[in-house]
Design a protein around this motif. Structure first.
Motif, PDB file in Angstrom:
ATOM      1  N   ASP A 232       0.849  -1.188   0.000  1.00 13.62           N
ATOM      2  CA  ASP A 232       0.000   0.000   0.000  1.00 13.62           C
ATOM      3  C   ASP A 232       0.890   1.246   0.000  1.00 13.62           C
ATOM      4  O   ASP A 232       1.238   1.769  -1.026  1.00 13.62           O
ATOM      5  N   GLY A 233       1.267   1.729   1.183  1.00 12.84           N
ATOM      6  CA  GLY A 233       2.016   2.970   1.279  1.00 12.84           C
ATOM      7  C   GLY A 233       3.514   2.793   1.101  1.00 12.84           C
ATOM      8  O   GLY A 233       4.092   1.778   1.489  1.00 12.84           O
ATOM      9  N   ILE A 234       4.138   3.802   0.501  1.00 17.48           N
ATOM     10  CA  ILE A 234       5.599   3.873   0.390  1.00 17.48           C
ATOM     11  C   ILE A 234       6.032   5.279   0.797  1.00 17.48           C
ATOM     12  O   ILE A 234       5.251   6.222   0.783  1.00 17.48           O
ATOM     13  N   GLU A 235       7.307   5.408   1.149  1.00  7.32           N
ATOM     14  CA  GLU A 235       7.885   6.720   1.413  1.00  7.32           C
ATOM     15  C   GLU A 235       9.367   6.656   1.051  1.00  7.32           C
ATOM     16  O   GLU A 235       9.988   5.583   1.087  1.00  7.32           O
ATOM     17  N   LEU A 236       9.906   7.818   0.714  1.00  6.58           N
ATOM     18  CA  LEU A 236      11.292   7.900   0.261  1.00  6.58           C
ATOM     19  C   LEU A 236      11.853   9.260   0.621  1.00  6.58           C
ATOM     20  O   LEU A 236      11.185  10.286   0.425  1.00  6.58           O
TER      21      LEU A 236
END
Length: 357
Positions: free
Chosen positions: A309-313
């Motif tokens: 679902d969610g990703i972050e970078l």
């Protein structure tokens, strides 16, 4: 979240040939036609969320400790229960019972209770008919979250959230489940936070993942079964979207879910999208929306990730394990444990995709 595929690809293709019309292309066929993806392995992972045997972990946000990068923090949602704070070692530093908070984002240097601090905002869907923003303060020393209050964010079910730190204000873009996007000017400087919807935008169907490039004032939103769009994030800007990529089963396989930005220099970099339909992640170049490549997170010393679902970078120094940047992906199938988040070095991803350092 998509369900695991139980049939063989051969069986699925045969079934599709018998039941599909010219305008209906089953997801299994689109997966079979997807562009090949390179593979990377995670260097770390968080402890599982507290809700077992459920689609619970969803979306992460990153706070980078500039003075001590290895002491940076991760905030992640258990959308059945509340918010977690993790260290880069994956250990739980805090948990706050906030109920059904779906996505989360944060910004540092925002006025919180009269002084600059770390503002955390989650999409609150405890009331599915009335979307709210739940605001929190993150203490970087104790790694503890403090609830500040909630503000109204429009009629409908809260889903995605991303923040935009503009020169004149801090804004939250809340993506409602029906594709409505409300831009809310938020103020957490006083004892009670306030919010005001300054404009609304609309995509045609269910949408969730979003990210804003603070440098350029561009909002990126994933419409799950359609593709990736960009909007002008400025409060005075146009509300008409521009499509970057279609969920056509080649580069991007529906559902298109989490969105994250690799910011390089003053305006360069990449936007990444979770291609949940085939357990991959897709990168597009910010300057011209061009497709760059696809990768998957596979088993190594740390397990791989599926149905993200969610990703972050965030690029930059995060200590010896993540010297060039940190990428985080929610893992929808964490072996026998509850769902968690996988941590990857941006250097590994860039090398696998053949991107310049």
């Amino acid at each position: 979240m998509m369900k695991p595929l139980a049939l063989s690809l051969t069986s699925l293709l045969a079934l599709a040939a018998c039941t599909t019309t010219e305008t209906e292309v089953p997801v299994e066929v689109r997966i079979a036609n997807a562009t090949p993806a390179v593979t990377v392995t995670a260097r770390g992972e968080t402890m599982p969320v507290g809700t077992p045997n459920a689609d619970a972990a969803d979306d992460p946000a990153i706070w980078r400790n500039a003075a001590n990068p290895a002491a940076s923090l991760i905030v992640g949602t258990d959308k059945k229960a509340g918010l977690y704070v993790y260290g880069l070692d994956g250990k739980t530093r805090d948990f706050l019972d906030a109920g059904r908070v779906n996505n989360v984002d944060l910004r540092d240097g925002v006025a919180v209770n009269g002084q600059a601090g770390i503002l955390v905002v989650a999409s609150d869907r405890n009331d599915v008919a009335n979307a709210k923003l739940a605001l929190f303060h993150l203490d970087s020393v104790t790694a503890k979250l403090t609830a500040l209050g909630k503000v109204d964010a429009g009629k409908g079910e809260a889903y995605g959230i991303c923040l935009y730190k503009a020169p004149e204000a801090t804004y939250a873009f809340i993506v409602l489940k029906d594709g409505t996007i409300n831009q809310v000017a938020i103020d957490a400087s006083g004892a009670t936070p306030t919010g005001r919807i300054v404009r609304s935008m609309k995509l045609g169907t269910q949408s969730e993942g979003c990210a804003v490039d603070d440098r350029t004032g561009i909002l990126y939103v994933a419409e799950e079964d359609v593709g990736l769009w960009r909007f002008d994030a400025r409060a005075s800007g146009a509300t008409t979207p521009t499509k970057i990529a279609s969920a056509d089963g080649k580069h991007l396989v529906m559902d298109a879910e989490g969105v994250a930005i690799a910011a390089i220099g003053e305006k360069d970099g990449y936007v990444l999208v979770s291609s949940q339909g085939d357990n991959a992640y897709v990168a597009y170049r910010l300057s011209d929306d061009a497709y760059v490549g696809r990768f998957r997170i596979v088993d190594g010393a740390i397990g791989g990730s599926e149905e993200t679902d969610g990703i972050e970078l965030m690029l930059g120094d995060f200590g010896p394990a993540y010297p060039g940047g940190l990428f985080i992906a929610q893992d929808g199938h964490n072996a026998a444990a509850a769902q968690n988040f996988k941590l990857l070095a941006w250097d590994d991803i860039a090398r696998a995709l053949g991107l310049p350092n």
